[in-house]
Write an enzyme that holds these catalytic residues in place. Sequence first.
Site, short mmCIF file in Angstrom:
data_model
loop_
_atom_site.label_atom_id
_atom_site.label_comp_id
_atom_site.label_asym_id
_atom_site.label_seq_id
_atom_site.Cartn_x
_atom_site.Cartn_y
_atom_site.Cartn_z
N GLY A 1 0.85 -1.20 0.00
CA GLY A 1 0.00 0.00 0.00
C GLY A 1 0.87 1.24 0.00
O GLY A 1 0.53 2.26 0.59
N GLY B 1 -0.42 4.90 -1.03
CA GLY B 1 -1.47 5.59 -0.30
C GLY B 1 -0.93 6.75 0.53
O GLY B 1 0.29 7.00 0.55
N GLN B 2 -1.83 7.45 1.21
CA GLN B 2 -1.46 8.66 1.97
C GLN B 2 -0.36 8.36 2.99
O GLN B 2 0.65 9.05 3.05
CB GLN B 2 -2.70 9.21 2.67
CG GLN B 2 -2.46 10.56 3.35
CD GLN B 2 -3.52 10.90 4.40
OE1 GLN B 2 -4.26 10.04 4.87
NE2 GLN B 2 -3.58 12.17 4.77
N LEU B 3 -0.55 7.32 3.80
CA LEU B 3 0.44 6.98 4.82
C LEU B 3 1.57 6.15 4.22
O LEU B 3 2.75 6.35 4.54
CB LEU B 3 -0.26 6.20 5.95
CG LEU B 3 0.62 5.66 7.07
CD1 LEU B 3 1.35 6.78 7.80
CD2 LEU B 3 -0.23 4.87 8.07
N ASP C 1 2.20 -1.92 -4.43
CA ASP C 1 0.82 -1.41 -4.48
C ASP C 1 0.17 -2.02 -5.72
O ASP C 1 0.85 -2.67 -6.51
CB ASP C 1 0.81 0.13 -4.54
CG ASP C 1 -0.45 0.69 -3.90
OD1 ASP C 1 -1.54 0.33 -4.36
OD2 ASP C 1 -0.35 1.48 -2.94
N ASP D 1 -1.13 -6.98 -5.48
CA ASP D 1 -2.40 -6.85 -4.77
C ASP D 1 -2.31 -7.78 -3.56
O ASP D 1 -2.05 -8.97 -3.71
CB ASP D 1 -3.54 -7.29 -5.72
CG ASP D 1 -4.90 -7.08 -5.10
OD1 ASP D 1 -4.99 -7.04 -3.86
OD2 ASP D 1 -5.87 -6.96 -5.87
N TYR E 1 -15.71 -0.76 7.99
CA TYR E 1 -14.28 -0.45 8.20
C TYR E 1 -13.91 -0.67 9.68
O TYR E 1 -12.92 -1.33 10.00
CB TYR E 1 -14.05 1.00 7.78
CG TYR E 1 -12.68 1.58 8.07
CD1 TYR E 1 -11.54 1.07 7.47
CD2 TYR E 1 -12.55 2.67 8.93
CE1 TYR E 1 -10.29 1.63 7.71
CE2 TYR E 1 -11.30 3.24 9.18
CZ TYR E 1 -10.18 2.71 8.57
OH TYR E 1 -8.95 3.28 8.80
N LYS F 1 -11.42 -3.39 11.30
CA LYS F 1 -10.26 -3.00 12.10
C LYS F 1 -10.28 -3.68 13.47
O LYS F 1 -9.26 -4.15 13.97
CB LYS F 1 -10.20 -1.47 12.26
CG LYS F 1 -9.79 -0.74 10.98
CD LYS F 1 -8.37 -1.09 10.57
CE LYS F 1 -7.93 -0.47 9.27
NZ LYS F 1 -6.65 -0.98 8.78
C1 AKB Z 1 -11.22 7.44 7.95
O1 AKB Z 1 -11.71 8.58 8.04
O2 AKB Z 1 -11.84 6.45 7.55
C2 AKB Z 1 -9.78 7.25 8.38
C3 AKB Z 1 -9.68 6.79 9.79
C4 AKB Z 1 -10.04 7.70 10.89
O3 AKB Z 1 -9.29 5.70 10.03
N1 AKB Z 1 -9.05 8.45 8.19
#
Ligand code: AKB
Length: 317
Positions: free
Chosen positions: A10, A13-15, A36, A54, A144, A148
Amino acid sequence: MKEERILVIGACGQLGHELTVALKNKYGEKAIIACDRLEYAKANIKDVKYVKLDVMDKAYLQLVIVEERITQIYLLAAVLSASGEKDPGMAWQVNMNGLLNVLDLSVSYQVEKVFWPSSIAVFGPESPKEDCGQNAFTIPTTVYGISKLSGEYWCRYYFEKFGLDVRSLRYPGLISYKTLPGGGTTDYAVDIFYKAKAGEKYTCFLKSDTALPMMFMDDAVKATLDLMETQKENISIRTSYNLAAVSFTPSELATAIRKVEPNFEISYEPDFRQEIADGWPASINDNVAREDWGWLPRFGTDEIVNVMMENVKVEKT
Ligand code: AKB
């Protein structure tokens, strides 16, 4: 120093992009393999080896781990909160199966350390709104957040059952100017700077008084490297550490931007992301990270605004 071979999954991506650069600076160009799903031409990865990969493709991931003699993996590929609500099945697949592929292969091929990001999204409406602690209720309402939270338990399971040294942080919203975020609920806190810098009005997709935990990218990168370097014995949390820096509302951020750009204007048109934000804490207590490995953020809201307003680049039309 032992020769490290570090796989960043990844990396576009941003991070991922900024961690790739930080890891290159720390371990040297030859130590890093960035990967990526993008073709090399679109990946914007310089100086380190790039592999188009991937994380769902376990067979190819296995090949890369073996051929490159990988010693550490940073798994940053994920579908974030807002995108996840549009396609829950896909978010679950990527976030869960990607992690399980990495954990499983790391055990099989003796990868020494794994980093995997969690998020404040593991919390939910029943969690404390302010100063939400390490062991507060975690009943997430987004796919999400569910992925997590499940991932955190998988990380701890692999540590306890197989001794895999997997470490994790619950990031707040991350603010940066090098690579754009995508698909998150906290993305407004980056988008806003592009409008402010262009001298345009910003229409925010959250209400003016929605406070959320946020962090500047340099702090997030430092926290990640510090956690990965700390002695194993210091790590008391094998799910994921709460991590905090600042907390503000869109209206407070606009006020801070006006110190630099006095004519900046903002209006509010909340959309489906408001409900996601309403379920998250406004501020996080990260005392355990501070005690275990000395975490301390360096960027406050005004510092973030100053750096962003100086560095955000807008295309002239
Ligand atoms: C999101 O907004 O989904 C992320 C997070 C807080 O994990 N930036």
